[in-house]
Design an enzyme around this catalytic site. Structure first.
Site, PDB file in Angstrom:
ATOM      1  N   GLY A  40       0.840  -1.185   0.000  1.00  0.00           N
ATOM      2  CA  GLY A  40       0.000   0.000   0.000  1.00  0.00           C
ATOM      3  C   GLY A  40       0.878   1.240   0.000  1.00  0.00           C
TER       4      GLY A  40
ATOM      5  CD  GLN B   7       3.506   5.846   2.607  1.00  0.00           C
ATOM      6  OE1 GLN B   7       2.535   5.296   2.102  1.00  0.00           O
ATOM      7  NE2 GLN B   7       4.493   5.168   3.164  1.00  0.00           N
TER       8      GLN B   7
ATOM      9  CB  CYS C  35       5.206   2.179   7.391  1.00  0.00           C
ATOM     10  SG  CYS C  35       4.747   3.685   6.508  1.00  0.00           S
ATOM     11  CG  LEU C  36       6.681   0.889   1.434  1.00  0.00           C
ATOM     12  CD1 LEU C  36       6.127   1.153   0.040  1.00  0.00           C
ATOM     13  CD2 LEU C  36       7.766  -0.179   1.390  1.00  0.00           C
TER      14      LEU C  36
ATOM     15  CG  HIS D 199      -0.551   1.330   7.440  1.00  0.00           C
ATOM     16  ND1 HIS D 199       0.426   0.931   8.332  1.00  0.00           N
ATOM     17  CD2 HIS D 199       0.091   2.084   6.507  1.00  0.00           C
ATOM     18  CE1 HIS D 199       1.588   1.439   7.958  1.00  0.00           C
ATOM     19  NE2 HIS D 199       1.430   2.133   6.844  1.00  0.00           N
ATOM     20  CD  GLU D 200      -1.097   2.320   2.806  1.00  0.00           C
ATOM     21  OE1 GLU D 200      -0.604   3.453   2.642  1.00  0.00           O
ATOM     22  OE2 GLU D 200      -0.404   1.323   3.083  1.00  0.00           O
TER      23      GLU D 200
ATOM     24  CG  HIS E 217       0.477   7.070   5.360  1.00  0.00           C
ATOM     25  ND1 HIS E 217       1.683   7.415   5.919  1.00  0.00           N
ATOM     26  CD2 HIS E 217       0.541   5.726   5.161  1.00  0.00           C
ATOM     27  CE1 HIS E 217       2.435   6.332   6.050  1.00  0.00           C
ATOM     28  NE2 HIS E 217       1.768   5.288   5.606  1.00  0.00           N
TER      29      HIS E 217
HETATM   30 ZN    ZN Z   1       2.650   3.400   5.705  1.00  0.00          ZN
END
Ligand code: ZN
Length: 174
Positions: free
Chosen positions: A47, A52, A100-101, A142-143, A146
């Site tokens: 995701g 991000q 998380c990236l 989670h997404e 952000h």
């Molecule tokens: Zn994330």
């Protein structure tokens, strides 16, 4: 398209609240979504949210058939979700591992509502309205976090279950 640089925790842009998309017909929005998929796939993620990559708009993508990062997770349909809202259904919580990236190398066990309804729009402006649980519910929450400037470490309650991926899960990183 273009693989974009993923902002990492500490960058103040990750703490900002994203703005809704006003116009679904612009080439810029189509380019953003294409870049987000390229960036997510290049990073091996499941995701990605527009903030991000430094774009403060309410756009998230997620979905996978199978994931090396989350080998036990059930498949989640590939989704582009714009201007989302999430409504928890019931009081039940579930705790499971997240990464998380924007927080590379770490994992944490995060408690979240187990079952949620999410609504929003696809890139054609068509409504999306789904009720989900399991990993699908986790990844969408989670997404969408952000988009309100939240990263998963701020949701952790038990910090004995927060650490480096290669220490917690040596079998994941061969
Ligand atoms: Zn994330």
């Amino acid at each position: 398209m273009t693989i974009r640089n993923i902002l990492r925790m500490g960058d103040p842009r990750l703490w900002q609240v994203a703005l809704p998309v006003a116009d679904f017909t612009t080439p810029a929005l189509a380019d953003l979504i294409a870049d987000m998929f390229d960036t997510m796939h290049a990073a091996g993620g499941v995701g990605l949210a527009a903030p991000q990559i430094g774009v403060g708009l309410q756009v998230v993508i997620f979905g996978f058939e199978s994931s090396e990062r989350y080998p036990d997770a059930e498949a989640v349909p590939q989704t582009v979700l714009i201007n989302p809202t999430i409504t928890p259904l019931g009081k039940a919580e579930a705790s499971d591992w997240e990464g998380c990236l924007s927080v590379p190398g770490l994992r944490g066990a995060v408690p979240r509502p187990a079952r949620v309804r999410y609504q929003g729009y696809d890139p054609a402006g068509q409504p999306i309205d789904r009720t989900v649980d399991g990993f699908h519910a986790r990844v969408v929450q989670h997404e969408c976090d952000h988009l309100i400037g939240r990263l998963y470490p701020s949701r952790i309650r038990d910090f004995t279950r927060f650490g480096y991926t290669d220490v917690l899960f040596p079998e994941l990183l061969k």
